[in-house]
Design an enzyme around this catalytic site. Structure first.
Site, PDB file in Angstrom:
ATOM      1  CD  GLU A 199      -2.971  -1.109   2.276  1.00 39.99           C
ATOM      2  OE1 GLU A 199      -2.681  -0.558   3.350  1.00 39.99           O
ATOM      3  OE2 GLU A 199      -4.077  -1.634   2.073  1.00 39.99           O
ATOM      4  CD  GLU A 280      -4.040  -6.062   2.507  1.00 37.03           C
ATOM      5  OE1 GLU A 280      -4.828  -5.370   3.185  1.00 37.03           O
ATOM      6  OE2 GLU A 280      -2.802  -6.053   2.670  1.00 37.03           O
TER       7      GLU A 280
END
Ligand code: NAG
Ligand code: NAG
Ligand code: NAG
Ligand code: NAG
Ligand code: NAG
Ligand code: NAG
Length: 675
Positions: A199, A280
């Site tokens: 991320e 995710e």
């Protein structure tokens, strides 16, 4: 179309009984030989030339006792998943500067750290694997997986191409990546895909732009160490576009809780003719201390999972099995975009996550939903194992506290205390072969001080993260009983805080400041955020006079120290609140999974046979600690509690987790706490 395996390994199939005629995953994808790995060279994935959708689930080997790895992996495969995903935590594998542990390496977590064996078991259980070595891993894990000793390098900028940081990343990856290289699919191992960073697009903000030089350097280190499988990045594409990726070098994947179409459409816009994948998909959520217990609605979860499968896309479910952040290894958030710890939100020890498998490995409704949907949509039909039986849970009879150790006796067991004229953070203590102190507590003691009546203690800056104040061994600061107490003296929210040390004047007094590290932040503005623990932001004053000449005690609760404590005394009649140890004995015929119920205690940690199980706090939401059978012995077990304030006289057990408040509420996206 259903690809039922027929010709390639017909000899294998013939040797099997009729009911087991389906091939295993590895038979389907690797026979007769492995030629190519996972390919993203078209709009769908192929593995060794055959179509594949990755149906993956996250399980962190460092959050599950090793004895249970196989059980949890088999349950995952039995749900119809074909891949397991795990992060790899640097802080555990290089637990001191230059000291590594990949199993039997001598750290307290060594039993969790044989990552090679974990991947081998995954293969034996017929699963492919995704490795996410970071070096930053988020994961609601201590400092996002960074070792705290990195902070000893002045002005180090983690998650950037800062050479001070990259020097350590390179040294660690040169040890880790050769281990993983041998476990790659093309070498006959399970790993089909590696993620670079994590991320990274979300680091954007407060004047910081994601550093692509850093990403490029990471890719180079992977290549140099023989990593040949597919490399990807992960982010929310609608929020961060491709800012955290290297277009053309890394395949971008998407992280989200809902609205898969928007995220996948954006991915397709960013990269044409590439496979679509969610790295995710959040099955549930985690808890911060003092908040409610998070759950995710089963129907909503199933609806979104089905939308992902029919998009169609590959997907890794985060988490499939959350497990536990044992010891002091939980992470924390900072809200309100703060670059200090004013908006600090530490995570609980339980990482149940409301995932398809509970913290204790039991099936939930979400598990049933996943199994049903994968049976319906997975076009590649392979052999699935029988769903394993769940492990037995027990509530052992309660046990009584027999022994205690008061604070001075605890400190008498500490042989590496430091005398210093100024305050020193945990990390900068000259201990642990100059790696400093990573976890636990640090006590700052001032001796031989005269206190006038109503003396005022001032702590400049903020405490990292909480402090218990004692004068001559008497508790002066307020216990943490209610969530509102976090707004008062003793906790991270107040800056330049003051405490009156009592109405009596005292000659030659001893003042103790016991500081707890509640876990370093694992998300957000890490490059700009100082993560030191203890007292370090300013001076400590008494009546506006700077206090000097401290004796500083690191209280780390390391296993060998826990097991060799001397000075236990029978429980005394005279009892005063304050930090003490309380010991009990658990005699059992047979070790089984259980939960320790800490509802009657106030705040502290529980240690079982020398291993720090985790933290408890009356403020909740977590009220019980999962105690897996492998941590217990048939026969006699030692359990002790480090209670900061008011103990109970007994330790109780229960069969299922207890929470302070169970309030159903929809999942929040990460954006919700990034504002
Ligand atoms: C994907 O394409 C690239 C460039 O043509 C090639 O080098 C690579 O081997 C291909 N990957 C696979 C797994 O087929
Ligand atoms: C692989 O998947 C693609 C895209 O769905 C499809 O067009 C192709 O026919 C599939 N190939 C095989 C051999 O099934
Ligand atoms: C301390 O660190 C140095 C340098 O990293 C290393 O050579 C030495 O073996 C370490 N000592 C111990 C006791 O771990
Ligand atoms: C503590 O006392 C100082 C000096 O009186 C004052 O400036 C400061 O605002 C006080 N801190 C808090 C949190 O009230
Ligand atoms: C001051 O207190 C310490 C114990 O903290 C004691 O050893 C010492 O004798 C005392 N000194 C005086 C002058 O009372
Ligand atoms: C503990 O006792 C049970 C029941 O007798 C037995 O099955 C198990 O193997 C024992 N475990 C160990 C580690 O000895």
């Amino acid at each position: 179309m259903i690809h039922i395996y027929s010709t390639v390994v017909s000899c294998v199939a013939m040797a099997l009984s009729v009911s087991a005629v389906l091939p295993t995953l590895y038979e389907y994808y690797t026979v007769p030989k492995i030629e190519t790995g996972l390919s993203a060279n078209q709009s769908y994935f192929t593995l060794n030339g055959r179509n594949i959708s990755l149906y993956s689930g996250t399980l962190h080997y460092f959050r599950v006792p090793k004895a249970y790895w196989r059980d949890r992996l088999r349950k995952m495969r039995a749900a119809g998943l074909n891949t397991v995903e795990t992060y790899i935590p640097w802080n555990l594998h290089e637990f001191e500067d230059g000291k590594y542990d990949f199993g039997k390496g001598g750290s307290d977590m060594q039993d969790f750290l044989d990552v090679k064996e974990f991947f081998e078991i995954a293969k034996e259980e017929d699963l492919f694997a995704i490795a996410r070595p970071g070096p930053f891993i988020c994961a609601e894990w201590e400092f996002g997986g960074f070792p705290s000793w990195l902070l000893r390098t002045k002005d180090i900028k983690v998650r950037t191409s800062d050479p001070k940081f990259m020097k350590y990343v390179t040294r660690y990856f040169n040890v880790l990546l050769p281990i993983l290289a041998l476990l790659q699919f093309s070498k006959g191992g399970p790993i089909v895909l590696f993620q670079i960073e994590n991320e990274y697009g979300s680091t954007e903000g407060n004047g910081f732009l994601p550093d692509r030089v850093y990403l490029r350097q990471l890719v180079d280190i992977y290549k140099k160490n023989g990593i040949r499988e597919l490399l990807v990045s992960s982010d929310s594409p609608t929020a961060h576009g491709d800012k955290g990726s290297l277009p053309g070098v890394l395949l971008q994947t998407a992280n989200f809780a809902g609205n898969p179409k928007a995220e996948f459409d954006k991915l397709k816009e960013l990269q044409h003719n590439k496979p679509t994948m969610s790295m995710e998909f959040w099955s549930g959520w985690f808890d911060h201390w003092s908040e409610y217990h998070h759950t995710r609605d089963d129907d909503d979860f199933g609806k979104v999972y089905e939308q992902i499968l029919t998009y169609p896309a590959s997907v890794n479910m985060y988490m499939f099995h959350g497990g536990t952040s044992f010891g002091f290894l939980n992470g924390a958030n900072v809200n309100n975009g703060a670059t200090d710890n004013s908006g600090y939100q530490p995570d609980t020890t339980s990482y149940d996550y409301d995932a398809p498998l509970t913290e204790a490995g039991d099936y939930t409704e979400k598990y049933v939903i996943v199994k049903k949907l994968l049976k319906k949509y997975n076009k590649v039909v392979t052999r699935i194992p029988v769903t394993p039986a769940i492990g037995e849970k027990i509530a052992y009879p309660k046990i009584s506290v027999e022994k205690e150790m008061l604070l001075d006796d605890i400190l008498a067991n500490i042989h590496n205390s430091v005398s210093s004229s100024n305050l020193i953070s945990m990390e900068n203590l000259p201990i642990n072969n100059n790696s400093g102190q990573s976890y636990g507590y640090i006590l700052y003691r001032k001796e031989n001080i005269d206190l006038s009546p109503n003396s005022i203690l001032t702590i400049e800056g903020r405490v990292c993260d909480s402090v218990v104040v004692l004068v001559n061994g008497m508790l002066i600061s307020k216990p943490l009983s209610y969530t509102e107490d976090l707004n008062g003296f003793g906790f991270w929210r107040l800056k330049n805080s003051n405490l009156t040390l009592g109405p009596r004047g005292l000659k030659n007094a001893t003042v103790d400041l016991l500081v707890e590290n509640w876990g370093r932040v694992n998300f957000g503005l890490l490059p700009q955020f100082n993560q030191f623990k203890g007292l370090w932001q300013g001076d400590v004053l008494i009546n506006k006079q700077k206090v000097t000449s401290w004796k500083i005690y690191p209280i780390e609760f390391k296993k060998s120290w826990n097991n060799n404590l001397v000075g236990w005394k029978p429980l005394s009649e005279r009892w005063a609140p304050g930090p003490s140890l309380y010991k009990a004995t658990l005699n059992i015929k047979e070790a089984k999974d259980t939960f320790i119920n800490m509802e009657a205690w106030t705040k502290g940690i529980v240690v079982v046979n020398g291993f720090v199980l985790g933290r408890y706090a009356r403020i909740g939401p977590q009220q019980s600690l999962y105690l897996p059978a492998p941590f217990l012995k048939n026969g006699t077990n030692s359990i002790f509690v480090f209670e900061h304030y008011m103990p109970a006289s007994e330790i109780k057990f229960c069969k299922s987790p207890h929470y302070k408040t169970i309030k159903k509420r929809g999942i929040q996206g990460r954006a919700a706490f990034k504002k």
